[in-house]
Design an enzyme around this catalytic site. Sequence first.
Site, PDB file in Angstrom:
ATOM      1  N   SER A  67       0.813  -1.218   0.000  1.00  0.00           N
ATOM      2  CA  SER A  67       0.000   0.000   0.000  1.00  0.00           C
ATOM      3  C   SER A  67       0.845   1.266   0.000  1.00  0.00           C
ATOM      4  O   SER A  67       2.023   1.248   0.371  1.00  0.00           O
ATOM      5  CB  SER A  67      -0.908   0.018   1.234  1.00  0.00           C
ATOM      6  OG  SER A  67      -1.693  -1.136   1.271  1.00  0.00           O
TER       7      SER A  67
HETATM    8  N1  SAM Z   1       0.130  -5.397   4.251  1.00  0.00           N
HETATM    9  C1  SAM Z   1       0.850  -5.653   3.050  1.00  0.00           C
HETATM   10  C2  SAM Z   1       2.220  -5.049   3.046  1.00  0.00           C
HETATM   11  O1  SAM Z   1       2.609  -4.409   4.046  1.00  0.00           O
HETATM   12  O2  SAM Z   1       2.929  -5.241   2.054  1.00  0.00           O
HETATM   13  C3  SAM Z   1       0.124  -5.280   1.800  1.00  0.00           C
HETATM   14  C4  SAM Z   1      -1.067  -6.118   1.572  1.00  0.00           C
HETATM   15  S1  SAM Z   1      -1.700  -6.258  -0.047  1.00  0.00           S
HETATM   16  C5  SAM Z   1      -2.484  -4.717  -0.287  1.00  0.00           C
HETATM   17  C6  SAM Z   1      -3.005  -7.408   0.316  1.00  0.00           C
HETATM   18  C7  SAM Z   1      -2.533  -8.795   0.638  1.00  0.00           C
HETATM   19  O3  SAM Z   1      -3.628  -9.541   1.153  1.00  0.00           O
HETATM   20  C8  SAM Z   1      -2.024  -9.556  -0.572  1.00  0.00           C
HETATM   21  O4  SAM Z   1      -0.738 -10.015  -0.317  1.00  0.00           O
HETATM   22  C9  SAM Z   1      -3.024 -10.706  -0.710  1.00  0.00           C
HETATM   23  O5  SAM Z   1      -2.459 -11.890  -1.198  1.00  0.00           O
HETATM   24  C10 SAM Z   1      -3.481 -10.863   0.720  1.00  0.00           C
HETATM   25  N2  SAM Z   1      -4.750 -11.564   0.914  1.00  0.00           N
HETATM   26  C11 SAM Z   1      -5.894 -11.491   0.168  1.00  0.00           C
HETATM   27  N3  SAM Z   1      -6.833 -12.292   0.716  1.00  0.00           N
HETATM   28  C12 SAM Z   1      -6.283 -12.867   1.802  1.00  0.00           C
HETATM   29  C13 SAM Z   1      -6.755 -13.792   2.793  1.00  0.00           C
HETATM   30  N4  SAM Z   1      -7.988 -14.296   2.799  1.00  0.00           N
HETATM   31  N5  SAM Z   1      -5.906 -14.172   3.769  1.00  0.00           N
HETATM   32  C14 SAM Z   1      -4.642 -13.682   3.818  1.00  0.00           C
HETATM   33  N6  SAM Z   1      -4.143 -12.829   2.917  1.00  0.00           N
HETATM   34  C15 SAM Z   1      -4.961 -12.411   1.934  1.00  0.00           C
END
Ligand code: SAM
Length: 223
Positions: A67
Amino acid sequence: MRTEREEELEEAWRKLVKRLEAGGIIRSEAVREAFLRYPRYLFVEERYRDYAHVDEPLPIPAGQTVSAPHMVAIMLELAGLRKGMNVLEVGTGSGWNASLIAHIVRTDVYTVERIPELVEFARRNLERAGVENVHVVPGDGTLGFPPKAPYDRIIVTAGAPEIPEPLIEQLKVGGKLIIPVGRHHVWQELLEVVKLEDGSTKVKKHGGVAFVPLIGRYGWPGQ
Ligand code: SAM
């Protein structure tokens, strides 16, 4: 000895942190200190390092994103983290946000990621950055992480169609969930959800945001 490039990266990062402070986005010393301790350039691939200080999302492997710094700061300030809090993050991605959380709470932080490639990516980043109190758990974070519940705070960094019930169940009374929720795949409203004594919730809306979808049993359908 630090290289000239590392000094440039750090300088650009410090300038961004100053701008976020001046704009009232970073409001607490705790968030400021965490941002300075763990710059975003430590958590992106080499080819994106020069853009880490640009206040926009950046690509990470598997078609996901880390993000924008202002969005991360807004969520951390909303969460009101304090030392010793038990925190769960859903959506590890690069591991950057989890590192910031862990720096503030100074205790073990659990973060769930559904894409195995990103579990590895985050673990490598965390090791390189010297973060020891973040534990990346592979799996579906819409189910929470029961072994370490109940949590003071749960921070979800992907957009959900609705609030996943297991996350409310795993919050302490008085605990807070920060989560983007919206019926549209790529547009959500940022919610601050507080769990009340009778198990119900009080929800405050904090405006429109755009996160990648939260995919899972209590999220969007997907593989
Ligand atoms: N917090 C992260 C960082 O500091 O880099 C950025 C997160 S990114 C915007 C969203 C993440 O959520 C992705 O890596 C995606 O694979 C993960 N995601 C989506 N659905 C998910 C789920 N049900 N459980 C765990 N991770 C999930």
